[in-house]
Scaffold this motif. Structure first.
Motif, PDB file in Angstrom:
ATOM      1  N   LEU A 136       6.765  -9.768   4.150  1.00 37.90           N
ATOM      2  CA  LEU A 136       5.966  -8.927   3.327  1.00 37.90           C
ATOM      3  C   LEU A 136       4.388  -9.064   3.957  1.00 37.90           C
ATOM      4  CD1 LEU A 136       5.012  -7.319   0.568  1.00 37.90           C
ATOM      5  CD2 LEU A 136       4.896  -9.572  -0.346  1.00 37.90           C
TER       6      LEU A 136
ATOM      7  N   GLN B 242       0.391  -6.948   3.932  1.00 35.44           N
ATOM      8  CA  GLN B 242      -0.283  -5.507   3.136  1.00 35.44           C
ATOM      9  C   GLN B 242      -0.648  -4.346   4.199  1.00 35.44           C
ATOM     10  OE1 GLN B 242      -3.894  -7.543   2.324  1.00 35.44           O
ATOM     11  NE2 GLN B 242      -3.242  -8.212   0.097  1.00 35.44           N
TER      12      GLN B 242
ATOM     13  N   PRO C 114       2.972   1.855   4.224  1.00 37.50           N
ATOM     14  CA  PRO C 114       4.040   1.498   3.200  1.00 37.50           C
ATOM     15  C   PRO C 114       5.257   2.193   3.507  1.00 37.50           C
ATOM     16  CG  PRO C 114       1.892   1.876   1.962  1.00 37.50           C
ATOM     17  CD  PRO C 114       1.553   1.984   3.656  1.00 37.50           C
TER      18      PRO C 114
ATOM     19  N   THR D 254       8.284   0.399   5.325  1.00 36.82           N
ATOM     20  CA  THR D 254       8.992  -0.481   4.688  1.00 36.82           C
ATOM     21  C   THR D 254      10.475   0.027   4.959  1.00 36.82           C
ATOM     22  OG1 THR D 254       7.460  -0.879   3.071  1.00 36.82           O
ATOM     23  CG2 THR D 254       9.763  -1.132   2.480  1.00 36.82           C
TER      24      THR D 254
ATOM     25  N   THR E 153       8.466  -5.471   4.340  1.00 30.12           N
ATOM     26  CA  THR E 153       7.880  -4.728   3.057  1.00 30.12           C
ATOM     27  C   THR E 153       6.554  -4.625   3.301  1.00 30.12           C
ATOM     28  OG1 THR E 153       9.892  -5.781   1.865  1.00 30.12           O
ATOM     29  CG2 THR E 153       7.673  -4.436   0.711  1.00 30.12           C
TER      30      THR E 153
ATOM     31  N   SER F 165       3.365  -3.499   1.374  1.00 32.91           N
ATOM     32  CA  SER F 165       2.869  -3.480   0.228  1.00 32.91           C
ATOM     33  C   SER F 165       1.673  -4.317  -0.197  1.00 32.91           C
ATOM     34  CB  SER F 165       3.675  -3.655  -0.945  1.00 32.91           C
ATOM     35  OG  SER F 165       3.576  -3.462  -2.382  1.00 32.91           O
ATOM     36  N   SER F 166       0.669  -3.549  -1.117  1.00 35.28           N
ATOM     37  CA  SER F 166      -0.504  -4.447  -1.535  1.00 35.28           C
ATOM     38  C   SER F 166      -0.066  -5.044  -2.775  1.00 35.28           C
ATOM     39  CB  SER F 166      -1.572  -3.354  -1.881  1.00 35.28           C
ATOM     40  OG  SER F 166      -1.409  -2.386  -2.440  1.00 35.28           O
TER      41      SER F 166
END
Length: 119
Positions: free
Chosen positions: A11, A13, A87, A90, A116, A118-119
């Motif tokens: 994951l 950002q 994003p 992803t 992934t 994502s924020s």
């Protein structure tokens, strides 16, 4: 038998970076083609970056300038440096290689690693 083992997903950002690795092991005489694909939910698997049999590199237009593929022939390993992640990057990322055992060649896939953004 040949195995492709991927690592490095996770994951991150938006704007961040990740580095994926894929190591091939087993009965390998020659690796003809090796590269990365990805599959997002509800979408078809697509090519991201690959080394061709002629040694050229192909990138998907969506990743040009942000992703860099490299390899270590001595380790039968290919890497994907992913910068400025978005994003829409992803997906599950898969390593693929066309490998010859000296008699026949076939295509192999890794198990996939989740990325992934994502924020």
């Amino acid at each position: 038998q040949v195995q492709l083992v991927e690592s490095g997903g996770g994951l991150v950002q938006p704007g961040g970076s990740l580095r994926l690795s894929c190591a091939a092991s087993g009965s390998i005489f020659r690796i003809n083609v090796m590269g990365w694909y990805r599959q997002a939910p509800g979408k078809e698997r697509e090519s991201v970056a690959t080394f061709t049999s002629g040694g050229r590199i192909n990138y998907a237009d969506s990743v040009k300038g942000r992703f860099t593929i490299s390899r270590d022939n001595g380790k039968n390993t290919v890497y994907l440096q992913m910068n400025t992640l978005k994003p829409e990057d992803t997906a599950v990322y898969y390593c693929n290689a066309d490998i010859s055992n000296g008699i026949v060649h076939r295509s192999y896939w890794g198990q996939g690693t989740q990325v992934t953004v994502s924020s």
